[in-house]
Design a protein around this motif. Structure first.
Motif, PDB file in Angstrom:
ATOM      1  N   TYR A  29       0.855  -1.209   0.000  1.00 27.36           N
ATOM      2  CA  TYR A  29       0.000   0.000   0.000  1.00 27.36           C
ATOM      3  C   TYR A  29       0.886   1.253   0.000  1.00 27.36           C
ATOM      4  O   TYR A  29       1.134   1.840   1.066  1.00 27.36           O
ATOM      5  CB  TYR A  29      -0.881   0.042   1.248  1.00 27.36           C
ATOM      6  CG  TYR A  29      -1.826  -1.135   1.419  1.00 27.36           C
ATOM      7  CD1 TYR A  29      -2.734  -1.489   0.423  1.00 27.36           C
ATOM      8  CD2 TYR A  29      -1.835  -1.875   2.602  1.00 27.36           C
ATOM      9  CE1 TYR A  29      -3.606  -2.555   0.595  1.00 27.36           C
ATOM     10  CE2 TYR A  29      -2.703  -2.936   2.785  1.00 27.36           C
ATOM     11  CZ  TYR A  29      -3.588  -3.273   1.772  1.00 27.36           C
ATOM     12  OH  TYR A  29      -4.455  -4.328   1.949  1.00 27.36           O
ATOM     13  N   TRP A  33      -4.098   6.275   2.569  1.00 30.83           N
ATOM     14  CA  TRP A  33      -5.468   5.738   2.665  1.00 30.83           C
ATOM     15  C   TRP A  33      -6.247   6.490   3.743  1.00 30.83           C
ATOM     16  O   TRP A  33      -5.683   6.842   4.798  1.00 30.83           O
ATOM     17  CB  TRP A  33      -5.429   4.248   3.031  1.00 30.83           C
ATOM     18  CG  TRP A  33      -5.571   3.336   1.844  1.00 30.83           C
ATOM     19  CD1 TRP A  33      -6.710   2.684   1.443  1.00 30.83           C
ATOM     20  CD2 TRP A  33      -4.557   2.944   0.910  1.00 30.83           C
ATOM     21  NE1 TRP A  33      -6.454   1.927   0.330  1.00 30.83           N
ATOM     22  CE2 TRP A  33      -5.146   2.071  -0.027  1.00 30.83           C
ATOM     23  CE3 TRP A  33      -3.204   3.266   0.754  1.00 30.83           C
ATOM     24  CZ2 TRP A  33      -4.438   1.506  -1.088  1.00 30.83           C
ATOM     25  CZ3 TRP A  33      -2.503   2.700  -0.300  1.00 30.83           C
ATOM     26  CH2 TRP A  33      -3.115   1.841  -1.212  1.00 30.83           C
ATOM     27  N   HIS A  71     -10.803   7.463  -1.010  1.00 28.23           N
ATOM     28  CA  HIS A  71     -10.182   6.532  -0.056  1.00 28.23           C
ATOM     29  C   HIS A  71      -8.678   6.418  -0.262  1.00 28.23           C
ATOM     30  O   HIS A  71      -7.971   6.014   0.666  1.00 28.23           O
ATOM     31  CB  HIS A  71     -10.894   5.179  -0.070  1.00 28.23           C
ATOM     32  CG  HIS A  71     -10.387   4.136  -1.013  1.00 28.23           C
ATOM     33  ND1 HIS A  71     -10.281   4.309  -2.373  1.00 28.23           N
ATOM     34  CD2 HIS A  71      -9.982   2.857  -0.778  1.00 28.23           C
ATOM     35  CE1 HIS A  71      -9.833   3.190  -2.923  1.00 28.23           C
ATOM     36  NE2 HIS A  71      -9.642   2.301  -1.983  1.00 28.23           N
ATOM     37  N   ILE A  72      -8.174   6.769  -1.461  1.00 31.61           N
ATOM     38  CA  ILE A  72      -6.715   6.802  -1.667  1.00 31.61           C
ATOM     39  C   ILE A  72      -6.334   8.130  -2.297  1.00 31.61           C
ATOM     40  O   ILE A  72      -6.989   8.583  -3.246  1.00 31.61           O
ATOM     41  CB  ILE A  72      -6.233   5.709  -2.644  1.00 31.61           C
ATOM     42  CG1 ILE A  72      -6.739   4.322  -2.255  1.00 31.61           C
ATOM     43  CG2 ILE A  72      -4.700   5.693  -2.718  1.00 31.61           C
ATOM     44  CD1 ILE A  72      -6.345   3.221  -3.260  1.00 31.61           C
ATOM     45  N   TYR A  81       1.302  -0.923  -7.140  1.00 32.00           N
ATOM     46  CA  TYR A  81      -0.067  -1.085  -6.641  1.00 32.00           C
ATOM     47  C   TYR A  81      -1.053  -1.122  -7.807  1.00 32.00           C
ATOM     48  O   TYR A  81      -0.906  -0.387  -8.791  1.00 32.00           O
ATOM     49  CB  TYR A  81      -0.433   0.088  -5.708  1.00 32.00           C
ATOM     50  CG  TYR A  81      -1.857  -0.019  -5.189  1.00 32.00           C
ATOM     51  CD1 TYR A  81      -2.161  -0.849  -4.117  1.00 32.00           C
ATOM     52  CD2 TYR A  81      -2.890   0.691  -5.797  1.00 32.00           C
ATOM     53  CE1 TYR A  81      -3.464  -0.974  -3.659  1.00 32.00           C
ATOM     54  CE2 TYR A  81      -4.212   0.574  -5.331  1.00 32.00           C
ATOM     55  CZ  TYR A  81      -4.480  -0.258  -4.267  1.00 32.00           C
ATOM     56  OH  TYR A  81      -5.767  -0.390  -3.809  1.00 32.00           O
ATOM     57  N   TRP A 156     -14.900  -1.866  -1.017  1.00 38.16           N
ATOM     58  CA  TRP A 156     -13.728  -1.150  -0.507  1.00 38.16           C
ATOM     59  C   TRP A 156     -14.131   0.061   0.339  1.00 38.16           C
ATOM     60  O   TRP A 156     -13.345   0.520   1.166  1.00 38.16           O
ATOM     61  CB  TRP A 156     -12.827  -0.699  -1.666  1.00 38.16           C
ATOM     62  CG  TRP A 156     -12.018  -1.790  -2.286  1.00 38.16           C
ATOM     63  CD1 TRP A 156     -11.754  -3.024  -1.756  1.00 38.16           C
ATOM     64  CD2 TRP A 156     -11.350  -1.758  -3.550  1.00 38.16           C
ATOM     65  NE1 TRP A 156     -10.969  -3.757  -2.620  1.00 38.16           N
ATOM     66  CE2 TRP A 156     -10.698  -3.006  -3.720  1.00 38.16           C
ATOM     67  CE3 TRP A 156     -11.229  -0.800  -4.570  1.00 38.16           C
ATOM     68  CZ2 TRP A 156      -9.946  -3.315  -4.874  1.00 38.16           C
ATOM     69  CZ3 TRP A 156     -10.481  -1.116  -5.702  1.00 38.16           C
ATOM     70  CH2 TRP A 156      -9.844  -2.344  -5.853  1.00 38.16           C
ATOM     71  N   ASP A 161     -13.031  -5.110   2.990  1.00 38.20           N
ATOM     72  CA  ASP A 161     -13.230  -5.437   1.576  1.00 38.20           C
ATOM     73  C   ASP A 161     -13.948  -6.751   1.263  1.00 38.20           C
ATOM     74  O   ASP A 161     -14.909  -6.775   0.518  1.00 38.20           O
ATOM     75  CB  ASP A 161     -11.874  -5.480   0.864  1.00 38.20           C
ATOM     76  CG  ASP A 161     -11.042  -4.219   1.079  1.00 38.20           C
ATOM     77  OD1 ASP A 161     -11.487  -3.315   1.809  1.00 38.20           O
ATOM     78  OD2 ASP A 161      -9.940  -4.144   0.509  1.00 38.20           O
ATOM     79  N   ARG A 194      -5.438 -13.018   1.011  1.00 37.20           N
ATOM     80  CA  ARG A 194      -6.021 -11.878   0.304  1.00 37.20           C
ATOM     81  C   ARG A 194      -7.395 -12.244  -0.272  1.00 37.20           C
ATOM     82  O   ARG A 194      -7.742 -13.425  -0.368  1.00 37.20           O
ATOM     83  CB  ARG A 194      -5.095 -11.468  -0.850  1.00 37.20           C
ATOM     84  CG  ARG A 194      -3.757 -10.919  -0.439  1.00 37.20           C
ATOM     85  CD  ARG A 194      -3.850  -9.525   0.145  1.00 37.20           C
ATOM     86  NE  ARG A 194      -4.490  -8.577  -0.745  1.00 37.20           N
ATOM     87  CZ  ARG A 194      -4.804  -7.322  -0.390  1.00 37.20           C
ATOM     88  NH1 ARG A 194      -4.536  -6.878   0.821  1.00 37.20           N
ATOM     89  NH2 ARG A 194      -5.401  -6.510  -1.221  1.00 37.20           N
ATOM     90  N   TYR A 200     -12.026  -9.626  -6.803  1.00 33.14           N
ATOM     91  CA  TYR A 200     -11.304  -8.526  -7.459  1.00 33.14           C
ATOM     92  C   TYR A 200     -11.956  -8.145  -8.778  1.00 33.14           C
ATOM     93  O   TYR A 200     -12.029  -6.976  -9.141  1.00 33.14           O
ATOM     94  CB  TYR A 200      -9.828  -8.911  -7.680  1.00 33.14           C
ATOM     95  CG  TYR A 200      -8.942  -8.145  -6.738  1.00 33.14           C
ATOM     96  CD1 TYR A 200      -8.794  -8.555  -5.423  1.00 33.14           C
ATOM     97  CD2 TYR A 200      -8.294  -6.976  -7.140  1.00 33.14           C
ATOM     98  CE1 TYR A 200      -8.009  -7.845  -4.531  1.00 33.14           C
ATOM     99  CE2 TYR A 200      -7.504  -6.255  -6.256  1.00 33.14           C
ATOM    100  CZ  TYR A 200      -7.367  -6.692  -4.959  1.00 33.14           C
ATOM    101  OH  TYR A 200      -6.598  -5.962  -4.080  1.00 33.14           O
ATOM    102  N   TYR A 344      -7.928 -12.249   5.229  1.00 34.50           N
ATOM    103  CA  TYR A 344      -8.260 -10.816   5.253  1.00 34.50           C
ATOM    104  C   TYR A 344      -9.437 -10.529   6.195  1.00 34.50           C
ATOM    105  O   TYR A 344      -9.284 -10.726   7.397  1.00 34.50           O
ATOM    106  CB  TYR A 344      -8.506 -10.398   3.799  1.00 34.50           C
ATOM    107  CG  TYR A 344      -8.125  -8.986   3.433  1.00 34.50           C
ATOM    108  CD1 TYR A 344      -6.939  -8.403   3.829  1.00 34.50           C
ATOM    109  CD2 TYR A 344      -8.990  -8.223   2.640  1.00 34.50           C
ATOM    110  CE1 TYR A 344      -6.609  -7.106   3.449  1.00 34.50           C
ATOM    111  CE2 TYR A 344      -8.667  -6.933   2.246  1.00 34.50           C
ATOM    112  CZ  TYR A 344      -7.472  -6.377   2.655  1.00 34.50           C
ATOM    113  OH  TYR A 344      -7.154  -5.102   2.279  1.00 34.50           O
TER     114      TYR A 344
HETATM  115  C1  DGY Z   1      -6.699  -2.836  -1.326  1.00 45.33           C
HETATM  116  O1  DGY Z   1      -6.129  -2.490  -2.351  1.00 45.33           O
HETATM  117  O2  DGY Z   1      -6.585  -3.959  -0.816  1.00 45.33           O
HETATM  118  C2  DGY Z   1      -7.498  -1.873  -0.589  1.00 45.33           C
HETATM  119  O3  DGY Z   1      -8.125  -2.379   0.515  1.00 45.33           O
HETATM  120  C3  DGY Z   1      -8.484  -1.180  -1.485  1.00 45.33           C
HETATM  121  O4  DGY Z   1      -8.406   0.095  -1.111  1.00 45.33           O
END
Ligand code: DGY
Length: 426
Positions: A29, A33, A71-72, A81, A156, A161, A194, A200, A344
């Protein structure tokens, strides 16, 4: 022993500091965030009050003109990323995503003000209009029918998530074909810790839909096949409304608008109570039904003033969960068929949830249970270091390493229990 870990926690925060903002962890990350920043600020406050406020000021540089807070915020480039700024295509400067996250910011600002007095008030005065604009955006654009509760449009946005609570509403979302090599997260962390590829692909479908709709709040609300009243997000927003009203008062501003949202939301929250299960559940706005999945989010209304019989019932459920996990607090009850100890938000223990639940327990007069949440968290860090999340039965560290919010909450908790900035103990 504890002192060693304190220095390590400081080292984690400093290593993740990018000057005015803190990345959650290196590699996995690499940007700023939203809800991470709130927890991280609680840790910075222990070291340097001004740095804590800077964290939030830098975050608000990403705020849109309509009050929306992404959020980002992509302050710098990083190819490590996915999905990065070119996938989001929001056309903002600084570049940002186009969805939000739980607004755990006003309670943090109030907490900082209570700790730093006049100086803190001066810093908070700059943040107040930004916070108010964010809360207005959420109550206006995410509650178009004026129910008192707001909707999230993407898993998200809940911060949790791949919670099992989103499995059913996500079924309505088409899959956006994604070659598995597009994902970068599974290059940093084992795939079994994950979300899965099928999740996803749905996350990415929603991103491409919102992008096509130009991130217009009205269009996104109407068109999103994922529209959920998340109990966690709403509990945090209402808690933040209460803090915002308190902040308004301290700053000589008019508290009636945030207080109004808070009061209306508190009665509306009744619609999420599930008497038989003895906890709160999220509501799927597309089907009109509460989602039959029990997760740690269902306890977050403890942050709010609830009627005593309701608290007692919720605590009975809480104690049943306590009996099933070696380390509190699991994101899913271990005996549930949808529990996955390492994946997760489908089982592991997360530091911010322990922190928030402990604040709720202190508020309602359960110091023993609050102490257990703190002790288990400290024990997890002792055993496995500053990880993103932990196995609730073995204490194994999972996900990202050198994780900022874990280090920050360790610092905030190392010296003793903390009380919420609103409520009887404030
Ligand atoms: C991620 O990329 O795993 C985040 O939780 C989404 O913001």
């Amino acid at each position: 022993m504890l002192r060693d870990r304190v220095q390590e926690a400081v080292d984690v925060l400093r290593a993740n500091d990018r000057g005015g903002y803190t990345v959650p962890t290196q590699g996995l990350y690499p940007f700023q965030w939203l809800w991470d920043s709130g927890f991280v600020a609680l840790g910075w406050a222990v070291l340097e009050e001004k740095r804590a406020f800077d964290e939030l000021e830098t975050l608000f540089r990403g705020q849109w003109e309509n009050g929306f807070l992404p959020h980002i915020v992509f302050h710098r480039d990083d190819p490590g990323y996915f999905p990065g700024p070119e996938v989001w295509g929001t056309g903002r400067e600084p570049r940002s995503s186009g969805i939000t996250q739980p607004p755990f910011l006003a309670p943090v600002v109030l907490h900082l003000v209570r700790a730093s007095g006049e100086k803190g008030l001066a810093w908070a005065r700059k943040l107040y209009p930004r916070l108010l604009a964010l809360h207005r955006f959420l109550h206006l654009h995410r509650d178009s029918e004026g129910t008192g509760l707001v909707a999230v449009l993407h898993p998200w946005e809940t911060g949790m998530d791949n919670s099992p609570a989103w499995d059913l509403p996500l079924k309505r979302v088409p899959r956006h074909p994604l070659p598995s090599e597009a994902r970068r997260d599974t290059k940093h962390v084992p795939p079994e810790e994950r979300p899965q590829l099928k999740d996803y692909e749905r996350y990415l479908y929603l991103v491409s839909l919102f992008r096509r709709l130009g991130y217009d709040p009205g269009f996104c609300y109407r068109e999103s096949p994922f529209r959920v009243v998340d109990v966690g997000f709403n509990a945090l927003l209402l808690f933040a409304d209460e803090a915002l009203a308190e902040l308004a008062q301290l700053l000589g501003e008019n508290p009636s608008e945030p207080r109004g949202w808070w009061q209306k939301g508190l009665s509306a929250l009744e619609a999420l109570w599930e008497e038989e299960a003895g906890l709160y559940r999220s509501l799927d706005l597309c089907s009109g039904r509460r989602i039959p999945r029990d997760t740690s989010a269902g306890f977050l209304p403890l942050l709010l003033p609830l009627p005593r019989p309701r608290v007692e019932r919720l605590m009975a459920t809480f104690r049943a969960w306590m009996g099933e996990a070696r380390y509190l607090f699991p994101s899913v009850l271990p005996s549930a068929p949808y529990f996955e100890a390492k994946r997760y938000w489908r089982g592991p223990v997360w530091a911010p949830v322990n922190w928030l639940l402990a604040w709720g327990l202190v508020r309602h007069g359960f110091p023993k249970e609050a102490a257990r949440l703190r002790e288990d968290f400290l024990a997890l860090v002792e055993r496995s270091g500053f990880r993103e999340y932990y196995h609730p039965l073995t204490g194994e560290g999972l996900g990202g390493q050198g994780f900022s919010w874990t280090a920050a909450l360790y610092l905030a908790w190392a010296r003793g229990q903390s009380s919420p900035p609103v409520g009887p103990s404030a």
